[in-house]
Write a protein that holds these residues in place. Structure first.
Motif, mmCIF file in Angstrom:
data_model
loop_
_atom_site.group_PDB
_atom_site.id
_atom_site.type_symbol
_atom_site.label_atom_id
_atom_site.label_comp_id
_atom_site.label_asym_id
_atom_site.label_seq_id
_atom_site.Cartn_x
_atom_site.Cartn_y
_atom_site.Cartn_z
ATOM 1 N N ALA A 24 22.142 -8.524 -5.861
ATOM 2 C CA ALA A 24 21.902 -8.901 -4.462
ATOM 3 C C ALA A 24 23.137 -8.710 -3.590
ATOM 4 O O ALA A 24 23.018 -8.540 -2.366
ATOM 5 N N ASN A 25 24.314 -8.703 -4.182
ATOM 6 C CA ASN A 25 25.531 -8.532 -3.384
ATOM 7 C C ASN A 25 25.642 -7.133 -2.778
ATOM 8 O O ASN A 25 26.267 -6.953 -1.737
ATOM 9 N N TRP A 29 26.735 -5.947 1.161
ATOM 10 C CA TRP A 29 27.666 -4.866 1.497
ATOM 11 C C TRP A 29 26.997 -3.826 2.395
ATOM 12 O O TRP A 29 27.628 -3.273 3.290
ATOM 13 N N CYS A 30 25.705 -3.586 2.166
ATOM 14 C CA CYS A 30 24.981 -2.643 3.034
ATOM 15 C C CYS A 30 24.889 -3.181 4.456
ATOM 16 O O CYS A 30 24.964 -2.415 5.419
ATOM 17 N N GLU A 31 24.743 -4.484 4.596
ATOM 18 C CA GLU A 31 24.722 -5.083 5.931
ATOM 19 C C GLU A 31 26.063 -4.873 6.637
ATOM 20 O O GLU A 31 26.107 -4.585 7.837
ATOM 21 N N ILE A 32 27.141 -4.974 5.900
ATOM 22 C CA ILE A 32 28.467 -4.702 6.467
ATOM 23 C C ILE A 32 28.526 -3.252 6.942
ATOM 24 O O ILE A 32 28.992 -2.966 8.047
ATOM 25 N N GLY A 33 28.031 -2.342 6.128
ATOM 26 C CA GLY A 33 28.018 -0.931 6.496
ATOM 27 C C GLY A 33 27.146 -0.659 7.706
ATOM 28 O O GLY A 33 27.516 0.095 8.612
ATOM 29 N N ARG A 34 25.977 -1.279 7.752
ATOM 30 C CA ARG A 34 25.044 -1.084 8.865
ATOM 31 C C ARG A 34 25.644 -1.595 10.176
ATOM 32 O O ARG A 34 25.567 -0.933 11.211
ATOM 33 N N THR A 35 26.264 -2.754 10.137
ATOM 34 C CA THR A 35 26.911 -3.310 11.329
ATOM 35 C C THR A 35 28.028 -2.391 11.808
ATOM 36 O O THR A 35 28.173 -2.144 13.009
ATOM 37 N N SER A 36 28.788 -1.864 10.883
ATOM 38 C CA SER A 36 29.865 -0.935 11.223
ATOM 39 C C SER A 36 29.319 0.352 11.843
ATOM 40 O O SER A 36 29.873 0.883 12.816
ATOM 41 N N LEU A 37 28.219 0.866 11.292
ATOM 42 C CA LEU A 37 27.608 2.075 11.830
ATOM 43 C C LEU A 37 27.148 1.852 13.270
ATOM 44 O O LEU A 37 27.382 2.690 14.146
ATOM 45 N N ILE A 38 26.493 0.729 13.516
ATOM 46 C CA ILE A 38 26.031 0.416 14.871
ATOM 47 C C ILE A 38 27.223 0.335 15.824
ATOM 48 O O ILE A 38 27.160 0.824 16.958
ATOM 49 N N GLU A 39 28.335 -0.228 15.366
ATOM 50 C CA GLU A 39 29.551 -0.274 16.189
ATOM 51 C C GLU A 39 30.090 1.127 16.440
ATOM 52 O O GLU A 39 30.518 1.444 17.557
ATOM 53 N N ASP A 40 30.058 1.979 15.413
ATOM 54 C CA ASP A 40 30.521 3.360 15.584
ATOM 55 C C ASP A 40 29.642 4.133 16.560
ATOM 56 O O ASP A 40 30.082 5.105 17.169
#
Length: 142
Positions: A24-25, A29-40
């Motif tokens: 589940a972890n 980590w994918c949520e961290i990546g998704r949030t970063s992508l949206i910021e990019d």
């Protein structure tokens, strides 16, 4: 194609007794990546929530290939796999320090209003976000 990369040090609390990351972890980590992508892409998810828009997960598909372990630094790669103005599909790869693929998968999301929890058209409600998704999608189709 716009691909966001985040590096995460595997913490002891994220592993089981064998030192292997608990499944589940990877989703966190994918949520961290998704949030970063949206910021990019030039947007801030927290600001969208303040405007009353949420983006719940409606589908997950993940394949576990190789265990990430305590003490490693993993690389989380995130991109837009598909977009149709209602639903966004994000793609993910998580690689260990040796470049071995640990996890590959996708998550599908729709935007809903916080009050009614009904899907909305991103194109109509947030034209600038729609354009950003379309631009990212064009790049990935090329």
């Amino acid at each position: 194609m716009l691909i966001t990369t985040e590096y995460i040090k595997v913490r002891y609390a994220e592993t089981d007794q064998m030192g292997v990351v608990y499944h589940a972890n990877y989703l966190v980590w994918c949520e961290i990546g998704r949030t970063s992508l949206i910021e990019d892409m030039g947007f801030n998810y927290a600001n969208l929530e303040k405007e009353g828009i949420l983006s719940p997960v409606v589908n997950l598909q993940f394949s576990y290939k190789y265990p990430a372990r305590y003490g490693e630094t993993v690389q989380v790669r995130t991109w837009v796999e598909d977009y149709n103005s209602i639903k966004v599909t994000y793609g993910y790869e998580i690689l260990n320090e040796e470049g071995k693929l640990c996890v590959a998968g996708t998550s599908e999301h729709v935007c809903v209003t916080k009050d009614a929890f009904r899907p909305i058209s991103i194109k109509r409600k947030f034209p600038s976000l729609h354009e950003a998704y379309e631009e990212v999608k064009k790049k990935s189709d090329a």
